[in-house]
Enzyme design. Structure first.
Site, short mmCIF file in Angstrom:
data_model
loop_
_atom_site.label_atom_id
_atom_site.label_comp_id
_atom_site.label_asym_id
_atom_site.label_seq_id
_atom_site.Cartn_x
_atom_site.Cartn_y
_atom_site.Cartn_z
N ARG A 80 40.69 43.07 -4.06
CA ARG A 80 40.98 41.88 -3.26
C ARG A 80 41.29 40.75 -4.23
O ARG A 80 40.84 40.77 -5.38
CB ARG A 80 39.78 41.51 -2.38
CG ARG A 80 39.33 42.60 -1.42
CD ARG A 80 38.08 42.17 -0.67
NE ARG A 80 37.65 43.18 0.30
CZ ARG A 80 36.74 44.11 0.07
NH1 ARG A 80 36.15 44.16 -1.13
NH2 ARG A 80 36.40 44.98 1.00
N LYS A 122 32.88 41.62 -1.30
CA LYS A 122 32.69 41.31 0.11
C LYS A 122 31.39 41.93 0.62
O LYS A 122 31.12 43.10 0.39
CB LYS A 122 33.88 41.84 0.93
CG LYS A 122 33.90 41.36 2.36
CD LYS A 122 35.19 41.81 3.03
CE LYS A 122 35.26 41.30 4.45
NZ LYS A 122 36.53 41.71 5.12
N HIS A 150 47.27 41.29 -1.18
CA HIS A 150 46.55 42.36 -0.49
C HIS A 150 47.45 43.57 -0.23
O HIS A 150 46.94 44.69 -0.05
CB HIS A 150 45.98 41.83 0.84
CG HIS A 150 44.67 42.46 1.21
ND1 HIS A 150 43.48 42.18 0.56
CD2 HIS A 150 44.35 43.38 2.15
CE1 HIS A 150 42.51 42.88 1.10
NE2 HIS A 150 43.00 43.62 2.06
N ARG A 203 46.79 46.08 -2.81
CA ARG A 203 45.56 46.84 -2.53
C ARG A 203 45.84 47.94 -1.51
O ARG A 203 45.40 49.08 -1.67
CB ARG A 203 44.48 45.88 -2.04
CG ARG A 203 43.18 46.53 -1.57
CD ARG A 203 42.17 45.44 -1.24
NE ARG A 203 41.12 45.86 -0.33
CZ ARG A 203 39.95 46.37 -0.71
NH1 ARG A 203 39.71 46.56 -1.99
NH2 ARG A 203 39.03 46.71 0.18
N HIS A 222 34.71 49.80 1.14
CA HIS A 222 34.61 49.70 2.60
C HIS A 222 33.24 50.16 3.07
O HIS A 222 32.72 51.17 2.58
CB HIS A 222 35.67 50.57 3.28
CG HIS A 222 37.05 50.01 3.20
ND1 HIS A 222 38.19 50.76 3.41
CD2 HIS A 222 37.50 48.75 2.94
CE1 HIS A 222 39.27 50.00 3.29
NE2 HIS A 222 38.87 48.77 3.00
N TYR A 280 44.77 54.11 6.51
CA TYR A 280 45.82 54.50 5.56
C TYR A 280 46.40 55.87 5.87
O TYR A 280 47.48 56.21 5.37
CB TYR A 280 45.27 54.45 4.13
CG TYR A 280 44.84 53.06 3.74
CD1 TYR A 280 45.78 52.05 3.59
CD2 TYR A 280 43.49 52.74 3.58
CE1 TYR A 280 45.38 50.75 3.27
CE2 TYR A 280 43.09 51.46 3.27
CZ TYR A 280 44.04 50.46 3.12
OH TYR A 280 43.65 49.18 2.83
#
Length: 376
Positions: A236, A261, A325, A328, A351, A360
């Site tokens: 990120r 995050k 992003h 990424r 995640h 994805y």
């Protein structure tokens, strides 16, 4: 034997402020409760309640004196703070706004305190504070304590008429929920606000050739290292900005990401090609602490990174709406296309939920390549 306990909560029922009394089922407490005039039961909140007045508050303490401990930690909002808001934290988010806007209402200190204690990132804090201040300043003549479900709905309707995006509407709702549920400690069913329907939007992804063209057109060594790090490690933008020299582990060919995050640490990949460029960059620029430093030796600017990427895309002739992003997203998609399992990709991206990573599978061309187009 454990002493009985009753937790006091703030409730808003039919636009009237109430004192909620939450406790485990107990015959003695239930019997005493019935003696209090005006006491009622809420099925919505699964607790007893009565009008929020000083007389009723005194009556509660008198009724249960010597029988139950009254827990008021969620009720007394003006109590002295054990962890006061740091002065620089308060200045960063509140004082600049109040200084140039007459009559502007800033977030309560309790709001800032909770953000600080829960270690929300600066970007998230700015969003929550900005959104919540927009809400309370929409009602300039009303005290924050007077705002309830009707005001929330009216404000959201106003934002919908302005054409706000679903993402922004959700951020507004989250900031309001944060105040009522986290700061005030109200039950999470305090209000029933409809959220915008979630849209299944697929991420924008570049091909490997397009990524290579972007990097080739980035002639500045430092700028190329920044974009290469984002792509090759799946970072990120906030993560690449906060990278420090010590986070590059060349002996294990890994990059350590600290406080990402959700406050989580993780490791991700370090590219051999990137490592060579980073060594040349280090010899030339000699950063002190942060891997990519700004003019004042602090973290590099996110705005500068976006400008670098935009210029490189123009030079490379790429017309897609490419953002940091996007690199990424491309990293994750390319890993999936070359056979990396979803669990590994989830770990590299940081995640929480595998479902987030599964997006994805909808953009990877792995399965598409095996299908013969009928036109061909």
């Amino acid at each position: 034997m454990n002493k009985k306990s009753i937790t006091l909560k703030h409730l808003l029922i039919n636009q009237q402020r109430q004192i909620g009394l939450k406790f485990y089922p107990d015959k003695v407490l239930q019997s005493l409760l019935k003696e209090i005039p005006g006491i009622k039961w809420s099925n919505t909140y699964s607790m007893a309640y009565l009008a929020n007045t000083s007389a009723n508050l005194n009556l509660i303490y008198h009724t249960f004196k010597g029988v139950a401990l009254i827990d008021g930690r969620y009720f007394y909002l003006n109590r002295p703070m054990h962890n006061p808001v740091k002065e620089e934290y308060q200045y960063k988010f509140n004082k600049p706004r109040a200084a140039y806007t007459e009559g502007y209402k800033t977030c309560p200190k309790e709001f800032l305190q909770k953000l600080q204690l829960k270690k929300y990132s600066d970007s998230t804090a700015r969003i929550y504070i900005g959104m919540f201040e927009g809400f309370i300043n929409y009602y300039p003549d009303k005290d924050i304590q007077e705002l309830g479900e009707d005001e929330i709905r009216d404000y959201l309707s106003y934002q919908v008429k302005l054409g706000r995006s679903d993402s922004m509407l959700n951020q507004i709702i989250n900031s309001i929920k944060f105040y009522y549920e986290i700061v005030l400690g109200m039950p999470n069913r305090f209000y029933d606000i409809e959220r915008p329907n979630a849209r299944e939007k697929l991420p924008e992804v570049l091909s490997k050739e397009e990524v290579q063209r972007i990097l080739t057109q980035t002639s500045n060594l430092k700028h190329r290292c920044i974009l290469s790090t984002i792509y090759s490690a799946g970072l990120r933008i906030s993560e690449v900005l906060n990278l420090k020299i010590k986070d590059i582990d060349s002996s294990r060919m890994m990059i350590r990401i600290e406080g990402a995050k959700g406050g989580k640490d993780r490791y991700t990949l370090l590219s051999n090609n990137l490592l060579e460029d980073l060594r040349c960059y280090y010899k030339k620029h000699k950063p002190k602490e942060f891997l990519f430093e700004g003019p004042d030796y602090g973290p590099y600017s996110s705005t500068s990174i976006r400008k670098i990427l935009k210029r490189s895309c123009l030079k490379a002739g790429i017309r897609k709406g490419v953002k940091p992003h996007t690199l990424r997203h491309s990293f994750a998609t390319h890993l999936l296309e070359q056979g990396t399992d979803l669990r590994s990709i989830q770990t590299l991206l940081g995640h929480n939920n595998l479902t987030t990573t599964e997006i994805y599978t909808h953009v990877a061309n792995t399965a598409m390549n095996t299908i013969k187009n009928p036109l061909d």
